[in-house]
Design a protein around this motif. Structure first.
Motif, PDB file in Angstrom:
ATOM      1  N   ALA A  19      36.373  11.781 -26.046  1.00 42.58           N
ATOM      2  CA  ALA A  19      37.189  12.759 -26.764  1.00 42.58           C
ATOM      3  C   ALA A  19      38.671  12.575 -26.448  1.00 42.58           C
ATOM      4  CB  ALA A  19      36.741  14.175 -26.411  1.00 42.58           C
ATOM      5  N   TRP A  20      38.998  12.377 -25.185  1.00 41.86           N
ATOM      6  CA  TRP A  20      40.394  12.166 -24.806  1.00 41.86           C
ATOM      7  C   TRP A  20      40.911  10.840 -25.362  1.00 41.86           C
ATOM      8  CZ3 TRP A  20      43.850  15.448 -22.888  1.00 41.86           C
ATOM      9  CH2 TRP A  20      43.391  16.630 -22.291  1.00 41.86           C
ATOM     10  N   ARG A  21      40.062   9.812 -25.373  1.00 40.20           N
ATOM     11  CA  ARG A  21      40.481   8.508 -25.909  1.00 40.20           C
ATOM     12  C   ARG A  21      40.788   8.611 -27.406  1.00 40.20           C
ATOM     13  NH1 ARG A  21      37.840   4.947 -28.770  1.00 40.20           N
ATOM     14  NH2 ARG A  21      35.764   5.757 -28.276  1.00 40.20           N
ATOM     15  N   GLU A  22      39.885   9.243 -28.137  1.00 42.20           N
ATOM     16  CA  GLU A  22      40.082   9.366 -29.583  1.00 42.20           C
ATOM     17  C   GLU A  22      41.280  10.252 -29.906  1.00 42.20           C
ATOM     18  OE1 GLU A  22      36.278  10.680 -30.972  1.00 42.20           O
ATOM     19  OE2 GLU A  22      35.498   8.629 -31.163  1.00 42.20           O
ATOM     20  N   ALA A  23      41.480  11.289 -29.096  1.00 44.49           N
ATOM     21  CA  ALA A  23      42.643  12.160 -29.307  1.00 44.49           C
ATOM     22  C   ALA A  23      43.946  11.396 -29.083  1.00 44.49           C
ATOM     23  CB  ALA A  23      42.575  13.360 -28.367  1.00 44.49           C
ATOM     24  N   GLY A  24      43.891  10.386 -28.239  1.00 44.53           N
ATOM     25  CA  GLY A  24      45.075   9.575 -27.981  1.00 44.53           C
ATOM     26  C   GLY A  24      45.212   8.407 -28.934  1.00 44.53           C
ATOM     27  N   GLY A  25      44.275   8.305 -29.866  1.00 46.08           N
ATOM     28  CA  GLY A  25      44.338   7.239 -30.862  1.00 46.08           C
ATOM     29  C   GLY A  25      44.097   5.850 -30.300  1.00 46.08           C
ATOM     30  N   ARG A  27      41.429   2.693 -29.073  1.00 41.02           N
ATOM     31  CA  ARG A  27      40.102   2.101 -29.179  1.00 41.02           C
ATOM     32  C   ARG A  27      39.570   1.808 -27.776  1.00 41.02           C
ATOM     33  NH1 ARG A  27      41.076  -3.001 -32.832  1.00 41.02           N
ATOM     34  NH2 ARG A  27      42.926  -3.043 -31.471  1.00 41.02           N
ATOM     35  N   GLN A  28      38.273   1.549 -27.707  1.00 41.48           N
ATOM     36  CA  GLN A  28      37.679   1.285 -26.398  1.00 41.48           C
ATOM     37  C   GLN A  28      38.313   0.075 -25.726  1.00 41.48           C
ATOM     38  OE1 GLN A  28      33.475   0.966 -27.217  1.00 41.48           O
ATOM     39  NE2 GLN A  28      33.110   3.166 -26.874  1.00 41.48           N
ATOM     40  N   CYS A  29      38.570  -0.967 -26.497  1.00 45.69           N
ATOM     41  CA  CYS A  29      39.167  -2.171 -25.920  1.00 45.69           C
ATOM     42  C   CYS A  29      40.576  -1.895 -25.405  1.00 45.69           C
ATOM     43  CB  CYS A  29      39.165  -3.312 -26.926  1.00 45.69           C
ATOM     44  SG  CYS A  29      40.109  -2.987 -28.424  1.00 45.69           S
ATOM     45  N   GLU A  30      41.303  -1.018 -26.097  1.00 49.22           N
ATOM     46  CA  GLU A  30      42.660  -0.681 -25.680  1.00 49.22           C
ATOM     47  C   GLU A  30      42.662   0.139 -24.391  1.00 49.22           C
ATOM     48  OE1 GLU A  30      44.940  -0.522 -30.001  1.00 49.22           O
ATOM     49  OE2 GLU A  30      43.826   1.243 -29.292  1.00 49.22           O
ATOM     50  N   LEU A  31      41.740   1.090 -24.313  1.00 45.96           N
ATOM     51  CA  LEU A  31      41.638   1.877 -23.081  1.00 45.96           C
ATOM     52  C   LEU A  31      41.230   0.975 -21.924  1.00 45.96           C
ATOM     53  CD1 LEU A  31      41.625   4.484 -21.460  1.00 45.96           C
ATOM     54  CD2 LEU A  31      39.282   4.897 -22.235  1.00 45.96           C
ATOM     55  N   GLY A  32      40.259   0.110 -22.174  1.00 48.97           N
ATOM     56  CA  GLY A  32      39.817  -0.800 -21.130  1.00 48.97           C
ATOM     57  C   GLY A  32      40.942  -1.669 -20.611  1.00 48.97           C
ATOM     58  N   SER A  33      41.746  -2.205 -21.531  1.00 50.88           N
ATOM     59  CA  SER A  33      42.879  -3.053 -21.145  1.00 50.88           C
ATOM     60  C   SER A  33      43.900  -2.259 -20.339  1.00 50.88           C
ATOM     61  CB  SER A  33      43.532  -3.637 -22.404  1.00 50.88           C
ATOM     62  OG  SER A  33      44.660  -4.413 -22.067  1.00 50.88           O
ATOM     63  N   ALA A  34      44.093  -0.998 -20.701  1.00 50.79           N
ATOM     64  CA  ALA A  34      45.101  -0.173 -20.040  1.00 50.79           C
ATOM     65  C   ALA A  34      44.689   0.228 -18.629  1.00 50.79           C
ATOM     66  CB  ALA A  34      45.374   1.080 -20.871  1.00 50.79           C
ATOM     67  N   ILE A  35      43.387   0.351 -18.382  1.00 44.36           N
ATOM     68  CA  ILE A  35      42.939   0.812 -17.063  1.00 44.36           C
ATOM     69  C   ILE A  35      42.301  -0.307 -16.233  1.00 44.36           C
ATOM     70  CG2 ILE A  35      42.604   3.160 -17.935  1.00 44.36           C
ATOM     71  CD1 ILE A  35      39.604   2.667 -17.943  1.00 44.36           C
ATOM     72  N   GLY A  36      42.263  -1.518 -16.780  1.00 40.17           N
ATOM     73  CA  GLY A  36      41.756  -2.652 -16.016  1.00 40.17           C
ATOM     74  C   GLY A  36      40.260  -2.859 -16.080  1.00 40.17           C
ATOM     75  N   TYR A  37      39.619  -2.400 -17.151  1.00 36.81           N
ATOM     76  CA  TYR A  37      38.182  -2.592 -17.330  1.00 36.81           C
ATOM     77  C   TYR A  37      37.918  -3.206 -18.697  1.00 36.81           C
ATOM     78  CZ  TYR A  37      37.278   0.308 -13.215  1.00 36.81           C
ATOM     79  OH  TYR A  37      37.231   0.801 -11.941  1.00 36.81           O
ATOM     80  N   GLY A  38      36.750  -3.813 -18.847  1.00 42.94           N
ATOM     81  CA  GLY A  38      36.383  -4.415 -20.117  1.00 42.94           C
ATOM     82  C   GLY A  38      35.918  -3.375 -21.121  1.00 42.94           C
ATOM     83  N   GLU A  39      35.912  -3.759 -22.385  1.00 38.29           N
ATOM     84  CA  GLU A  39      35.459  -2.862 -23.447  1.00 38.29           C
ATOM     85  C   GLU A  39      34.008  -2.447 -23.237  1.00 38.29           C
ATOM     86  OE1 GLU A  39      34.896  -2.832 -28.341  1.00 38.29           O
ATOM     87  OE2 GLU A  39      35.845  -4.548 -27.326  1.00 38.29           O
ATOM     88  N   ASP A  58      40.485   8.224 -12.357  1.00 46.19           N
ATOM     89  CA  ASP A  58      41.890   8.494 -12.032  1.00 46.19           C
ATOM     90  C   ASP A  58      42.830   7.800 -13.021  1.00 46.19           C
ATOM     91  OD1 ASP A  58      41.474  10.142  -9.857  1.00 46.19           O
ATOM     92  OD2 ASP A  58      41.438   8.481  -8.416  1.00 46.19           O
ATOM     93  N   THR A  59      42.565   6.522 -13.272  1.00 49.35           N
ATOM     94  CA  THR A  59      43.441   5.752 -14.155  1.00 49.35           C
ATOM     95  C   THR A  59      43.319   6.219 -15.599  1.00 49.35           C
ATOM     96  OG1 THR A  59      43.063   3.852 -12.693  1.00 49.35           O
ATOM     97  CG2 THR A  59      44.180   3.424 -14.763  1.00 49.35           C
ATOM     98  N   ALA A  60      42.080   6.488 -16.044  1.00 50.80           N
ATOM     99  CA  ALA A  60      41.884   6.976 -17.406  1.00 50.80           C
ATOM    100  C   ALA A  60      42.569   8.317 -17.598  1.00 50.80           C
ATOM    101  CB  ALA A  60      40.388   7.084 -17.713  1.00 50.80           C
ATOM    102  N   ASP A  61      42.505   9.163 -16.596  1.00 52.64           N
ATOM    103  CA  ASP A  61      43.158  10.466 -16.661  1.00 52.64           C
ATOM    104  C   ASP A  61      44.665  10.304 -16.872  1.00 52.64           C
ATOM    105  OD1 ASP A  61      42.507  13.568 -15.626  1.00 52.64           O
ATOM    106  OD2 ASP A  61      44.570  12.917 -15.291  1.00 52.64           O
ATOM    107  N   GLU A  62      45.245   9.361 -16.129  1.00 55.18           N
ATOM    108  CA  GLU A  62      46.693   9.132 -16.228  1.00 55.18           C
ATOM    109  C   GLU A  62      47.065   8.527 -17.578  1.00 55.18           C
ATOM    110  OE1 GLU A  62      50.184   6.574 -13.900  1.00 55.18           O
ATOM    111  OE2 GLU A  62      48.182   6.796 -13.026  1.00 55.18           O
ATOM    112  N   VAL A  63      46.316   7.499 -18.001  1.00 50.33           N
ATOM    113  CA  VAL A  63      46.617   6.812 -19.265  1.00 50.33           C
ATOM    114  C   VAL A  63      46.450   7.738 -20.470  1.00 50.33           C
ATOM    115  CG1 VAL A  63      45.831   4.983 -20.829  1.00 50.33           C
ATOM    116  CG2 VAL A  63      46.114   4.500 -18.384  1.00 50.33           C
ATOM    117  N   LEU A  64      45.418   8.572 -20.423  1.00 46.78           N
ATOM    118  CA  LEU A  64      45.112   9.440 -21.561  1.00 46.78           C
ATOM    119  C   LEU A  64      45.835  10.783 -21.493  1.00 46.78           C
ATOM    120  CD1 LEU A  64      41.283   8.723 -21.823  1.00 46.78           C
ATOM    121  CD2 LEU A  64      43.104   7.818 -23.282  1.00 46.78           C
ATOM    122  N   GLY A  65      46.556  11.018 -20.393  1.00 47.01           N
ATOM    123  CA  GLY A  65      47.289  12.269 -20.269  1.00 47.01           C
ATOM    124  C   GLY A  65      46.377  13.478 -20.212  1.00 47.01           C
ATOM    125  N   ALA A  66      45.276  13.345 -19.465  1.00 44.20           N
ATOM    126  CA  ALA A  66      44.285  14.419 -19.406  1.00 44.20           C
ATOM    127  C   ALA A  66      44.663  15.527 -18.429  1.00 44.20           C
ATOM    128  CB  ALA A  66      42.916  13.850 -19.038  1.00 44.20           C
TER     129      ALA A  66
END
Length: 270
Positions: A19-25, A27-39, A58-66
């Motif tokens: 939900a937080w990823r989609e709200a931030g517009g 994709r899974q591959c983009e979130l993975g790249s931003a936090i250092g994990y694969g899609e 922790d990293t997803a929280d920061e990247v997604l502004g949760a």
């Protein structure tokens, strides 16, 4: 996951991340790249198939502004990573004011080093995956919190000599494990005794078990078989385990003699 409770937790966490990823517009591959994990990892976490590590949250929280909402789920996720039988046993240990354990074929789980525990789980057949091994080792190490909590419970162990000599994980792992036993023995609320192999009288030949006296005054037993662990609450059966444990402690070396024995075995390994 092994049980519905853990599966429900991971699915709920996965839905929140999605939900937080989609709200931030993203994709899974983009979130993975931003936090250092694969899609694939992001996809598995969002579907509740894999437990995210603390740094993932922790990293997803920061990247997604949760705003800390995803990071706050770390404790729930950590508990969900553990097998149900471990969670249930840890609850009992957390409630115990006295804990007595007789261990036979391996060093008792509460006394194991991470390296020794890793080796034990690597020997399991059918074999665990690397992820399953990591999960079980983390769960075993988390149970060591029983040594740290206040008020301190009284904790005693009777350990078979054979486990002190079996080189699980290799000689280096065994040496570190023996050193750890000596370190644990220095704690004032912990006593470790050794049951020598040459003892003629032995009340524990039926196998390993534990006796736990809880804060509410109730006493429980716990036994583990090849495939299952069982909590024993029947007063008559618990009384038998208490009697056996008392006899085992009387038949084993005293705590002082046991420390000298462990030091002797350690000396033979160096």
């Amino acid at each position: 996951m092994e049980d519905e409770e853990s599966a429900a937790v991971l699915k709920a966490v996965g839905r929140q991340i999605k939900a937080w990823r989609e709200a931030g517009g993203m994709r899974q591959c983009e979130l993975g790249s931003a936090i250092g994990y694969g899609e694939e990892m992001v996809s598995s976490v969002e579907r509740g198939r894999r437990a995210p590590k603390p740094e993932f949250l922790d990293t997803a929280d920061e990247v997604l502004g949760a705003g800390g909402k995803l990071a706050a789920m770390k404790e729930d996720v950590e508990k969900a990573r553990y097998p149900k039988k471990v969670r249930d046993l840890k609850k009992l240990e957390d409630e115990a004011v006295e804990l007595g354990a007789y261990a036979s074929l391996q060093i008792h789980g509460l006394l194991q080093t991470p390296e020794y525990a890793q080796a034990v789980y690597e020997l399991r057949r059918p074999a665990y995956t690397d992820e399953e091994i990591d999960r079980h080792v983390a769960a075993r190490m988390a149970r060591k919190a029983v040594f740290e909590r206040a008020p301190r419970p009284s904790i005693t162990f009777v350990q078979e000599e054979v486990a002190l000599r079996r080189p699980v994980g290799g000689r280096m792992v065994l040496r570190r494990q023996l050193e750890h036993l000596l370190e644990m023995d220095e704690l004032r609320h912990v006593e470790i005794q050794v049951m020598p192999t040459d003892r003629v009288e032995h009340a524990g030949l039926s196998g390993a078990f534990r006796v736990l006296k809880l804060r509410d005054g109730k006493t429980l037993g716990y036994t583990a078989s090849q495939l299952h662990g069982r909590v024993i609450s029947d007063p008559r059966e618990v009384q038998i385990l208490e009697m056996r444990y008392g006899m085992i402690r009387a038949q084993a070396l005293s705590p002082r003699e046991s420390r000298a024995f462990i030091e002797k075995v350690l000396g033979e390994e160096t």
